[in-house]
Design a protein around this motif. Structure first.
Motif, PDB file in Angstrom:
ATOM      1  N   THR A  79      13.457  67.200 -63.963  1.00 39.61           N
ATOM      2  CA  THR A  79      12.996  68.116 -62.765  1.00 39.61           C
ATOM      3  C   THR A  79      11.886  66.530 -62.493  1.00 39.61           C
ATOM      4  N   GLU A 105      18.657  72.955 -64.694  1.00 40.20           N
ATOM      5  CA  GLU A 105      18.422  74.066 -65.957  1.00 40.20           C
ATOM      6  C   GLU A 105      19.470  74.711 -65.604  1.00 40.20           C
ATOM      7  N   GLY A 155       7.210  74.034 -64.699  1.00 48.39           N
ATOM      8  CA  GLY A 155       6.863  75.354 -65.928  1.00 48.39           C
ATOM      9  C   GLY A 155       7.193  77.158 -65.368  1.00 48.39           C
TER      10      GLY A 155
HETATM   11  N1  ASP Z   1      11.811  71.425 -65.040  1.00 42.97           N
HETATM   12  C1  ASP Z   1      11.179  72.291 -64.842  1.00 42.97           C
HETATM   13  C2  ASP Z   1       9.617  71.857 -65.252  1.00 42.97           C
HETATM   14  O1  ASP Z   1       9.821  70.913 -65.052  1.00 42.97           O
HETATM   15  C3  ASP Z   1      11.014  74.388 -64.528  1.00 42.97           C
HETATM   16  C4  ASP Z   1      10.223  73.977 -66.126  1.00 42.97           C
HETATM   17  O2  ASP Z   1      10.193  73.072 -67.583  1.00 42.97           O
HETATM   18  O3  ASP Z   1       9.484  75.383 -66.325  1.00 42.97           O
HETATM   19  O4  ASP Z   1       8.874  72.036 -64.512  1.00 42.97           O
END
Ligand code: ASP
Ligand code: MG
Length: 427
Positions: A54, A81, A158
């Motif tokens: 990300t 994802e 997140g």
């Molecule tokens: N990949 C996204 C992030 O790094 C969402 C997650 O990991 O929850 O925020």
């Protein structure tokens, strides 16, 4: 052989970025998912993007555009994802099970239209249900959905935690398991305090305060969602089988610690508006502009340094990554209502202590301030809730403050929570 019966319970398993970072970790996650399925559960796995994917996608966007269009940003970020889910589905198929990977949109996650920070409005889980009824393992790409205007959205950093909790609520899952690279929720970040203790149980209220004040284990919204829908969360390690931390409602916690944890954040920025006209309605104008720009304001302080009382200074903190949007939102207001100047301080941090027991114990705030004072750390701003005390301090003093508070409140490595009142004098 692996058909589901009506009696079998549903489990949501969420794997974070480090738990799917490379081929080996993906195969390991696949094996864990399969083991759960073979123990007779209906299994939905929610995956995050692999490792730093990300962050890399964000960097890629910034290489081509200084302020990437939010809709396109979501198209880009949602791919991370999807990669994890497709790869994990392949690994599961090779283990002799049928896996079905779905994007957030295919999984029926419907959100509002606020790109990069969307909220889940509805979960239309019929496709997942049908696949589970056929005995399949369902993999859902975390952190994303489809908006009411049919665009791909993401749920904020997140956000896969929130996907997992929302699916657990919609499917009536027995538990939402959050698999991560740490063994659970700790009394402080173990990278800063090596003797930090793993907490067996945390209440939703404490977890909300912890997530809101910098504990990275669970996205704040996922905790809110779990509390509102009564979803049981179990945060645990993807490296071993040991029990982690269970997040439950306050009635289900046996004891209330005075202080449960010390949390921190180094990603704070302070904005100060100098010479704000001291008239009714102005604060409303300022914070409406920030709210419209989707900037989350944390602490707010106002004081009146000028003797005639007609102008005030106002300081507040925002996440550092929001500073650009905050400035853009404030500039027209500064112009319009005649504010003297804007000052920004980008290197602020915050240290907080959280504990349900402090509701009924005086003296906790005094102890926090004394610990920081003795270490020569200046407190720039303070905010409290019934179960939390937060201090904004200089970003480079945060680690020291965390260690000092963790030690002062004796939170290290004990297996049982202290029930005695460590404060002297009458209550
Ligand atoms: N990949 C996204 C992030 O790094 C969402 C997650 O990991 O929850 O925020
Ligand atoms: Mg996470």
């Amino acid at each position: 052989m692996f058909s589901t019966t009506e009696m079998s319970t549903t489990v949501v398993m969420k794997f974070g970025g480090t738990s799917v970072a490379d081929a080996e970790r993906i195969k390991h996650a696949a094996a864990r998912i399969v083991a759960k399925r073979e123990s007779g559960h209906r299994v939905i796995a929610v995956l995050s993007a692999r490792g730093k994917t990300t962050d890399e996608l964000i960097a890629m966007a910034e290489e081509v555009s200084p302020a990437p269009h939010p809709r396109e940003m979501d198209m880009l970020l949602s791919t991370g994802e999807r990669i994890s889910c497709a790869l994990c589905a392949m690994a599961i198929n090779d283990l002799g099970h049928q896996a079905l990977s779905l994007t957030g949109s295919q999984a029926g996650i419907v959100t509002d239209t606020s790109h990069t920070k969307a909220r889940i409005l509805d979960v239309r889980a019929d496709r997942i249900m049908a696949a589970l009824d056929e005995g399949k393992i369902v993999l859902v790409a975390g952190f994303q959905g489809v908006s009411t205007s049919r665009d791909v959205t993401t749920l904020g950093r997140g956000g896969s935690d929130t996907t997992a909790v929302a699916l657990a609520a919609a499917l009536g899952a027995e538990v939402c398991e959050i698999y991560t690279d740490v063994a659970g929720v700790f009394s402080a970040d173990p990278r800063i305090v090596p003797s930090a203790r793993k907490l067996p149980v945390v209440s939703f209220e404490e977890m909300l305060e912890m997530s809101a004040s910098g504990a990275g284990v669970l996205q704040l919204r996922s905790v809110e969602y779990a509390r509102n829908h009564g979803v049981r969360i179990h945060c645990r390690s993807s490296y071993d089988d040991g029990p982690g931390t269970v997040v439950v409602s306050e009635q289900d916690t046996l004891e209330q610690a005075l202080v449960t944890a010390v949390t921190h954040s180094t990603g704070e920025a302070r904005i100060t508006l100098l010479g704000v006209p001291d008239e009714p309605g102005i604060a409303g104008r300022i914070f409406s502009a920030l709210a419209e720009a989707n900037v989350n304001v944390d602490m707010i302080i106002q004081n009146e340094p000028i003797a005639d009382g007609r102008r005030a200074d106002m300081s507040f903190t925002v996440p550092r990554e929001d500073i650009r949007s905050a400035r853009a939102a404030l500039e027209p207001v500064v112009e319009e209502v005649g504010i003297g100047a804007i000052a920004m301080d980008e290197d602020m941090g915050k240290v907080s202590i959280i504990g349900a027991g402090m509701r009924s114990h005086p003296g906790v705030a005094a102890k926090v301030f004394n610990v920081l004072g003795d270490a020569g750390i200046n407190i720039e701003m303070i905010s409290t809730s019934p179960i939390k005390i937060s201090c904004v301090i200089s970003g480079d003093r945060v680690a020291e403050a965390v260690r000092g508070l963790h030690e002062a409140f004796e939170l290290s490595g004990k297996e049982t929570i202290l029930l005695e009142d460590p404060f002297e004098g009458p209550r």
